[in-house]
Scaffold this motif. Structure first.
Motif, PDB file in Angstrom:
ATOM      1  N   PRO A 179      -7.711  -1.469  12.264  1.00  0.00           N
ATOM      2  CA  PRO A 179      -9.145  -1.486  11.944  1.00  0.00           C
ATOM      3  C   PRO A 179      -9.628  -0.186  11.325  1.00  0.00           C
ATOM      4  N   MET A 180      -9.029   0.942  11.708  1.00  0.00           N
ATOM      5  CA  MET A 180      -9.488   2.210  11.152  1.00  0.00           C
ATOM      6  C   MET A 180      -9.034   2.415   9.716  1.00  0.00           C
ATOM      7  N   ALA A 181      -7.986   1.708   9.291  1.00  0.00           N
ATOM      8  CA  ALA A 181      -7.633   1.715   7.876  1.00  0.00           C
ATOM      9  C   ALA A 181      -8.719   1.029   7.068  1.00  0.00           C
ATOM     10  N   VAL A 182      -9.261  -0.047   7.630  1.00  0.00           N
ATOM     11  CA  VAL A 182     -10.360  -0.771   6.975  1.00  0.00           C
ATOM     12  C   VAL A 182     -11.608   0.105   6.907  1.00  0.00           C
ATOM     13  N   MET A 183     -11.930   0.772   8.023  1.00  0.00           N
ATOM     14  CA  MET A 183     -13.126   1.614   8.045  1.00  0.00           C
ATOM     15  C   MET A 183     -12.985   2.801   7.102  1.00  0.00           C
ATOM     16  N   ALA A 184     -11.836   3.470   7.134  1.00  0.00           N
ATOM     17  CA  ALA A 184     -11.625   4.651   6.292  1.00  0.00           C
ATOM     18  C   ALA A 184     -11.734   4.296   4.812  1.00  0.00           C
ATOM     19  N   THR A 185     -11.075   3.218   4.401  1.00  0.00           N
ATOM     20  CA  THR A 185     -11.121   2.833   2.988  1.00  0.00           C
ATOM     21  C   THR A 185     -12.518   2.368   2.584  1.00  0.00           C
ATOM     22  N   SER A 186     -13.255   1.789   3.524  1.00  0.00           N
ATOM     23  CA  SER A 186     -14.626   1.349   3.226  1.00  0.00           C
ATOM     24  C   SER A 186     -15.543   2.544   3.016  1.00  0.00           C
ATOM     25  N   TYR A 187     -15.449   3.541   3.882  1.00  0.00           N
ATOM     26  CA  TYR A 187     -16.260   4.756   3.711  1.00  0.00           C
ATOM     27  C   TYR A 187     -15.859   5.500   2.431  1.00  0.00           C
ATOM     28  N   GLN A 188     -14.571   5.533   2.117  1.00  0.00           N
ATOM     29  CA  GLN A 188     -14.122   6.175   0.881  1.00  0.00           C
ATOM     30  C   GLN A 188     -14.702   5.476  -0.344  1.00  0.00           C
ATOM     31  N   ALA A 189     -14.757   4.139  -0.279  1.00  0.00           N
ATOM     32  CA  ALA A 189     -15.329   3.384  -1.393  1.00  0.00           C
ATOM     33  C   ALA A 189     -16.804   3.745  -1.581  1.00  0.00           C
ATOM     34  N   LEU A 190     -17.545   3.856  -0.484  1.00  0.00           N
ATOM     35  CA  LEU A 190     -18.980   4.117  -0.567  1.00  0.00           C
ATOM     36  C   LEU A 190     -19.291   5.545  -1.001  1.00  0.00           C
ATOM     37  N   PHE A 241       0.880   2.670  -0.503  1.00  0.00           N
ATOM     38  CA  PHE A 241       1.723   1.652   0.107  1.00  0.00           C
ATOM     39  C   PHE A 241       1.945   0.488  -0.860  1.00  0.00           C
ATOM     40  N   PRO A 242       3.114  -0.160  -0.794  1.00  0.00           N
ATOM     41  CA  PRO A 242       3.318  -1.390  -1.576  1.00  0.00           C
ATOM     42  C   PRO A 242       2.292  -2.448  -1.189  1.00  0.00           C
ATOM     43  N   GLU A 243       1.984  -3.332  -2.103  1.00  0.00           N
ATOM     44  CA  GLU A 243       0.918  -4.317  -1.901  1.00  0.00           C
ATOM     45  C   GLU A 243       1.088  -5.111  -0.617  1.00  0.00           C
ATOM     46  N   ARG A 244       2.298  -5.583  -0.336  1.00  0.00           N
ATOM     47  CA  ARG A 244       2.504  -6.402   0.851  1.00  0.00           C
ATOM     48  C   ARG A 244       2.230  -5.610   2.132  1.00  0.00           C
ATOM     49  N   PHE A 245       2.745  -4.388   2.190  1.00  0.00           N
ATOM     50  CA  PHE A 245       2.537  -3.550   3.366  1.00  0.00           C
ATOM     51  C   PHE A 245       1.079  -3.120   3.475  1.00  0.00           C
ATOM     52  N   ARG A 246       0.429  -2.948   2.332  1.00  0.00           N
ATOM     53  CA  ARG A 246      -0.970  -2.542   2.329  1.00  0.00           C
ATOM     54  C   ARG A 246      -1.838  -3.606   2.992  1.00  0.00           C
TER      55      ARG A 246
END
Length: 259
Positions: free
Chosen positions: A207-218, A194-199
């Motif tokens: 909230p699940m975008a936050v959770m998914a990306t957090s688990y992916q990071a870990l 996604f473009p930075e602004r839309f991201r």
């Protein structure tokens, strides 16, 4: 809100008993029993991995592992929301009991699905090891992400379950919304598409975008997640719990009559 949390702690024995009963009832009469805890997410992972890596050509190394990381918390979240929304309206038998704490019912749903999520984690770790993704020190932050997701999920389930008592259409509306929600959550693709602004908007609104990306990071990247969105959604969860607790306080006497 504090009163509701105190009552949950006071009735923790009842909560544990109902969670155990729900786990046993879920697979009663099933030949494979608790194995479905592993089989359900594994089969979904296989289908979506085939679809997105072969037909839609996602260029992500070890794509199956990447998908599995986001899929497990998504299943916990959506199962809790869909089942928890009707947790109060479906349990007139319990609500008519003297002084039965209604808030235990949605909490039981979230706790039951949390157990299923935790039971499936060893499969995720094993898959990562087989594909060359050993656990790194960043995994120590896993309980923090889990903590935030638990309270976000519980807050939404509390709110939806209280509203659904009087507005039964909510359950049907949510089932359709979650279908759309699924495809705007970065489980099958990197959020960087996604473009930075839309991201940034996506992380603020989903909230699940936050959770998914957090688990992916870990688990996948071996780095720290972005703590800003996690802290934001923890704050939103507190506000939602406060709103839901207000509804429970005002209408707890009416629940048994309405359902």
């Amino acid at each position: 809100m504090l009163r509701n949390l105190r009552e949950l702690y006071q009735y923790r024995g009842l909560l544990l008993s109902l969670t155990q009963r729900e786990l046993k009832a879920r697979y009663r009469g099933s030949l494979l029993g608790f194995l479905w805890t592993f089989l359900n997410p594994t089969m979904q992972m296989a289908v979506y991995s085939l679809m997105f890596s072969v037909w839609m050509r996602q260029q992500i190394e070890h794509y199956t592992f990447f998908v599995f990381i986001g899929l497990l918390p998504w299943i916990w979240f959506t199962s809790s929301v869909l089942q928890g929304t009707s947790a109060i309206s479906d349990r007139r038998d319990l609500l008519t009991k003297v002084r039965f704490p209604a808030q235990v019912l949605p909490t039981t749903v979230v706790a039951t699905n949390l157990v299923n999520f935790l039971l499936a984690l060893p499969l995720l770790v094993l898959l990562g090891l087989l594909l060359g993704h050993p656990l790194r020190w960043t995994i120590l932050l896993f309980p923090a992400v889990l903590f935030v997701q638990f309270w976000v999920t519980l807050a939404l389930v509390y709110l939806f379950s209280a509203i659904n008592v009087a507005f039964r259409d909510l359950q049907q509306i949510l089932s359709n919304i979650i279908t759309m929600w699924f495809f705007v959550t970065p489980i099958f693709y990197r959020v960087e598409v996604f473009p930075e602004r839309f991201r940034q908007l996506l992380l603020l609104a989903n909230p699940m975008a936050v959770m998914a990306t957090s688990y992916q990071a870990l688990f996948y990247d071996g780095r720290l997640p972005d703590l800003g969105p996690l802290a934001l959604w923890m704050g939103i969860a507190v506000v939602l719990l406060w709103l839901a607790a207000g509804i429970f306080e005002r209408r707890r006497e009416e629940f048994a009559e309405i359902v």
